[in-house]
Design an enzyme around this catalytic site. Structure first.
Site, mmCIF file in Angstrom:
data_model
loop_
_atom_site.group_PDB
_atom_site.id
_atom_site.type_symbol
_atom_site.label_atom_id
_atom_site.label_comp_id
_atom_site.label_asym_id
_atom_site.label_seq_id
_atom_site.Cartn_x
_atom_site.Cartn_y
_atom_site.Cartn_z
ATOM 1 N N ASP A 188 0.540 31.162 -21.014
ATOM 2 C CA ASP A 188 -0.400 31.489 -22.085
ATOM 3 C C ASP A 188 0.122 31.056 -23.451
ATOM 4 O O ASP A 188 -0.635 30.521 -24.276
ATOM 5 C CB ASP A 188 -0.673 32.999 -22.091
ATOM 6 C CG ASP A 188 -1.441 33.459 -20.866
ATOM 7 O OD1 ASP A 188 -1.946 32.596 -20.124
ATOM 8 O OD2 ASP A 188 -1.529 34.683 -20.648
ATOM 9 N N GLU A 211 3.169 33.988 -16.251
ATOM 10 C CA GLU A 211 1.875 34.112 -16.912
ATOM 11 C C GLU A 211 2.007 34.045 -18.427
ATOM 12 O O GLU A 211 1.262 33.307 -19.104
ATOM 13 C CB GLU A 211 1.198 35.420 -16.508
ATOM 14 C CG GLU A 211 -0.147 35.670 -17.153
ATOM 15 C CD GLU A 211 -1.143 34.572 -16.851
ATOM 16 O OE1 GLU A 211 -1.473 34.364 -15.675
ATOM 17 O OE2 GLU A 211 -1.601 33.903 -17.794
ATOM 18 N N SER A 217 -6.591 31.556 -15.938
ATOM 19 C CA SER A 217 -5.732 32.089 -16.989
ATOM 20 C C SER A 217 -5.052 30.975 -17.763
ATOM 21 O O SER A 217 -4.436 31.226 -18.788
ATOM 22 C CB SER A 217 -4.687 33.039 -16.413
ATOM 23 O OG SER A 217 -3.922 32.398 -15.439
#
EC number: 3.4.14.10
Length: 581
Positions: free
Chosen positions: A277, A273, A471
């Site tokens: 990002d 994750e 995301s």
């Protein structure tokens, strides 16, 4: 990317009795009481005091965010915002005197002084709050929570204290899931553009489709912040490999800064994750200074702690993107308002706050995967009206289509703000009785915008993997906002700040309207993407050229000159690694 955070409260009762204001809750059946909490174990509780003028803060936020206002862009100072939110002296005295009677000293944990924190034994907490703290276990996971089903605040204190957390709130902490992810085999460089953009997302695909500039940003004072939780971390080595593979036009890969909040980790092997990002902020908002805020506290309180940390800074990041969230049903009104008001403070000071809308379509789901088919489940904090929620799309070979997992719908806590009422009502008029009774048509509607969300190629510890999720969408849209800020700063204009009033009043024509697909769940088709705003893709995905013309007031075509003329440069993925809701 969103964990299945369990719905927490099914009944909340408030009563004013002889002992004081009592709050009683009945948790849903997945929370099973195990045993009374050890009286000697410690509890950390946060006490939230009423702000002096929260309505004034909201008015000020809209005033500086409405492009029709004479005060548009005149963002508030740190002191101005704190003056709106600071509690009255009588509130502070009443609460601290009450604590002192029990030999408890509170620490102020918010810049405005509206939040106090205490560390006390369970025995003291039980006495202080007429409570019975108990250890509860979620029957679908190994998570345990120490909570009480009832608290009582004395009558002479109750007017000066909004609530105490965690007491009766059954909000699950963020929990990672670990399904296998897809390792991507790279084709020869000569075929990457053709082969990759048909099925995968790379920086060059986004740059081409959304007209995002590639030359480096250069405005003084620009910045972007990325939130990280649950021991997620990005590595410089992974970022360098990513740049060498997909941004060969940048000879020296940019660095990013890591800041620890509440004991968050600052180094280690890259995780999916955080790598996603960082690679799609640093890799898209070229040369915009980027900070990764690593938050050590995985509970909902950790999100508030991050905002308080930021609000304590003299200089805020101009954009903040977060790829984590919860299910709204775990929050009571007071707790949800505290979150939302915290983001309003950031917006009033000039920060654009963006959140991924979630990856569960219209439905929440429990850890065992069963669906609640009686009502749609909004995600949180996307229902807060003071932030920008980003949904998901897919497809580069034609008009985009709504990603079928893109969370969207209507809040059951926050009313629909004026800035989106016309756009939402047009949608409701179009769908008629579709999904009637399954959602709150008068609630704050989300997402606001969207971006690609399927198969983002991400470098993690020596392998390229494909990751799905909103995301990924949120960092990309945040990067577009950061580059727009760069142009504005270079022309002497203020940063965009809270962008929703601008987007809903003037921005729709500067976005790619997504009119195909839907966000189904649990036997329903969900909400279809239609012309205009919709609960699957919002107003649409970004077109940088058109957005630049909008926010800078220049004529179409000048942005192309900026992007391609160095002499006139202003600035120039299957994965579901985590379900964070």
């Amino acid at each position: 990317m969103f964990p299945a955070l369990l719905t927490a409260l099914s009944i909340v009762a408030l009563s004013l009795g002889v002992l004081g204001r009592q709050t009683t809750v009945v948790p849903k059946s997945n929370f099973v009481p195990l045993h009374p909490a050890s009286t000697s174990s410690s509890l950390q509780l946060t006490l939230v005091l009423p702000p002096a003028n929260i309505d004034g803060l909201h008015r000020a936020l809209y005033d500086v965010s409405d492009p029709q206002s004479a005060n548009y862009g005149k963002h508030l100072s740190k002191a101005d915002v704190e003056a709106f939110v600071a509690p009255e002296p009588d509130s502070v005295k009443a609460v601290t005197d009450w604590l002192a009677q029990h030999s408890i000293h509170a620490q102020t944990v918010s810049p405005s002084g509206d939040m106090l924190r205490i560390d006390i034994p369970v025995s003291t907490a039980n006495t202080l709050l007429a409570a019975n703290f108990t250890v509860f276990k979620d029957k679908y996971s190994d998570v345990t929570l120490t909570r009480t089903l009832s608290v009582t605040i004395p009558d002479d204190v109750a007017p000066y204290l909004e609530y105490i957390y965690p007491t009766t709130q059954f909000v699950m902490p963020l929990q990672p899931k670990n399904p296998p992810f897809e390792v991507v085999t790279l084709p020869p460089k000569s075929k990457r553009q053709t082969d990759f953009c048909a099925v995968d997302v790379l920086p060059e695909c986004l740059e081409s489709y959304y007209h995002i500039p590639t030359t480096p940003a250069n405005a003084t004072g620009n910045s972007i912040g990325v939130s990280g939780y649950i021991d997620e971390i990005a590595s410089e080595q992974d970022l360098q490999i990513f740049f060498f593979a997909w941004r060969p036009d940048v000879p020296t890969p940019p660095e990013f800064t890591v800041v620890s909040v509440e004991g968050g980790i600052t180094s280690g092997q890259g995780t999916p994750e955080a790598s996603l990002d960082i690679q799609y902020t640093v890799g898209i908002a070229t040369n915009v200074p980027t900070t990764f805020y690593s938050v050590g506290e995985p509970s909902a309180q950790g999100a508030i702690d991050l905002v308080n940390f930021l609000l304590g800074l003299d200089e805020l990041p101009l954009v903040l993107t977060t790829s984590y969230g919860f299910f709204e049903s775990g929050f009571d009104v007071d707790f949800a308002n505290t979150f939302c008001n915290a983001y309003a403070q950031l917006g009033a000071r000039g920060t654009s706050v963006l959140f991924a809308s979630g990856d569960t379509g219209v439905y929440g789901f429990e850890f065992e995967g069963t669906c609640n088919t009686t009502v749609f489940e909004p995600t949180f904090p996307s229902g807060c009206p003071f932030l920008t929620s980003v949904g998901g799309t897919t497809g580069f070979d034609g008009p985009e289509v709504a990603a079928d997992f893109s969370s969207g719908g209507f809040s059951n806590i926050f009313p629909q703000p004026d800035y989106q009422r016309t756009a939402v009502q047009n949608y409701l008029n179009t769908i008629g009785t579709l999904n009637a009774g399954l959602f709150n048509s008068s609630g704050r509607a989300f997402p606001d915008v969207s971006a690609q969300a399927v198969r983002y190629i991400t470098e993690v510890n020596g392998s390229f993997i494909g990751i799905n999720g909103t995301s990924a969408s949120s960092p990309v849209f945040a990067s577009v906002v950061a580059l727009l800020n760069d142009a504005r700063l270079n022309s002497g204009q203020p940063p965009l700040g809270f962008i929703n009033p601008l987007l809903y009043s003037q921005g729709a024509a500067a976005l790619n309207d997504v009119t195909s697909g839907s966000n189904p769940g649990c036997g329903t088709q969900g909400f279809p993407a239609l012309e205009g705003w919709d609960p699957a893709t919002g107003l649409g995905s970004p077109d940088f050229d058109k957005l630049l013309a909008l926010v800078s007031g220049i004529q179409p075509g000048f942005s192309d000159e900026i992007r391609h003329s160095p002499s006139k440069s202003v600035f120039d993925a299957e994965g579901d690694i985590y379900h964070l809701m």
